[in-house]
Design an enzyme around this catalytic site. Structure first.
Site, short mmCIF file in Angstrom:
data_model
loop_
_atom_site.label_atom_id
_atom_site.label_comp_id
_atom_site.label_asym_id
_atom_site.label_seq_id
_atom_site.Cartn_x
_atom_site.Cartn_y
_atom_site.Cartn_z
N GLU A 42 0.84 -1.24 -0.07
CA GLU A 42 0.17 -0.19 -0.16
C GLU A 42 0.91 1.22 0.05
OE1 GLU A 42 -3.85 1.93 2.53
OE2 GLU A 42 -2.39 0.46 3.49
N LYS A 111 -9.93 1.95 -2.59
CA LYS A 111 -10.25 1.77 -1.15
C LYS A 111 -11.28 2.19 -0.60
CE LYS A 111 -7.71 1.92 3.28
NZ LYS A 111 -6.61 2.41 4.01
N CYS A 152 -5.98 -2.57 2.60
CA CYS A 152 -5.89 -2.44 4.10
C CYS A 152 -7.18 -2.39 4.97
CB CYS A 152 -4.90 -0.92 4.33
SG CYS A 152 -4.02 -1.09 5.78
#
Length: 268
Positions: A42, A111, A152
């Site tokens: 990331e 995301k 994440c």
């Protein structure tokens, strides 16, 4: 069908050119060692800080995406490009661009769940101060089968990964950067749980730890199996983490312990 998966646990820098050089070295090494699917971590080319996301952001046709596309084509690999700061109009996204062996973008995961947390005596971070949340689930159609991609904090939401498993994913790749508060408490537990509950391989690719960085990442990139153990696991240092992924093993486990078939969606 089985294939080799490699996670590049690298540390980026404040200089994008230097970060790209480091990424290229890792990707080339992973490909030389036989990896057919390779992931970066990331925000590998951008310091993980709200102060930097907009400054480092690039459009989808920018130099970093072009760099990854060229490398995927040259090496003939499936490349999950970690995540970068993507600029789209006035909005900034935390985005994973994914490429096929011809260098074509075959997926773009923005995301979905933004990291807005305030841990007592720990870390406070509000991604939504700068970033916009994505909305779409990302599945890559590859020669090996379906591969899901998340980023994440997405991992904290089991329903998101169950949705990917039900849609056909047998491997989920997660570029991620847990910190020194959440990492030791939750990293291994969460990755194993997502693998076990969905009976998938679950691969989390983190940055290497930089104690002097603006954000100190936990590292510990890992590949969990559909049985819930680890096929490979790193420490905090820069390295490549690799394992053979066998989708036939996924089928065997799902047949022996048919969790997905035993669901009762009419009740919950």
């Amino acid at each position: 069908m089985s294939f080799r998966l490699a996670l590049c646990q690298m540390a980026g820098s404040m200089d994008k050119d230097e970060s790209r050089k480091t990424a290229e070295q890792f990707i080339r090494q992973a490909a030389e060692e036989g990896a057919q699917v390779i992931s970066l971590p990331e925000m590998w080319d951008c310091p993980y800080s709200n102060d930097c996301f907009r400054e480092y952001a690039e459009p989808a046709d920018g130099p970093t995406v072009e760099f990854m596309s060229r490398l995927a084509e040259e090496l003939g690999i499936w490349l999950i490009g970690g995540s970068i700061s993507e600029l789209d109009g006035d909005r900034v996204y935390n985005t994973a661009f994914c490429f096929d062996p011809k260098g074509k973008v075959i997926g773009r995961h923005r995301k979905v769940h933004l990291f807005d947390i305030d841990v007592k005596d720990g870390i406070r971070f509000m991604e939504s101060d700068t970033l916009t949340a994505g909305k779409d689930m990302t599945l890559l159609e590859t020669e090996f089968g379906e591969i899901g991609v998340a980023i994440c904090y997405d991992v904290r939401f089991p329903e998101w990964h169950r949705k990917m498993a039900l849609a056909g994913a047998k491997l989920i790749v997660l570029p991620a950067a847990f910190n020194m508060t959440t990492g030791p408490a939750h990293w291994d537990l969460t990755m194993r749980a997502r693998a076990l509950d969905n009976q998938v391989y679950f691969a989390a690719c983190a940055p290497a730890r930089d104690e002097q960085g603006v954000y100190v990442a936990w590292g510990n990139s890992c590949i969990a199996t559909p049985w819930g153990d680890f096929a490979a696991h790193a420490d905090e240092k820069a390295r490549i983490v690799a394992a053979d992924i066998d989708f036939g093993r996924v089928d065997e486990i799902r047949e022996q312990l048919p969790l997905l078939r035993h669901r009762k969606p009419e009740l919950y």
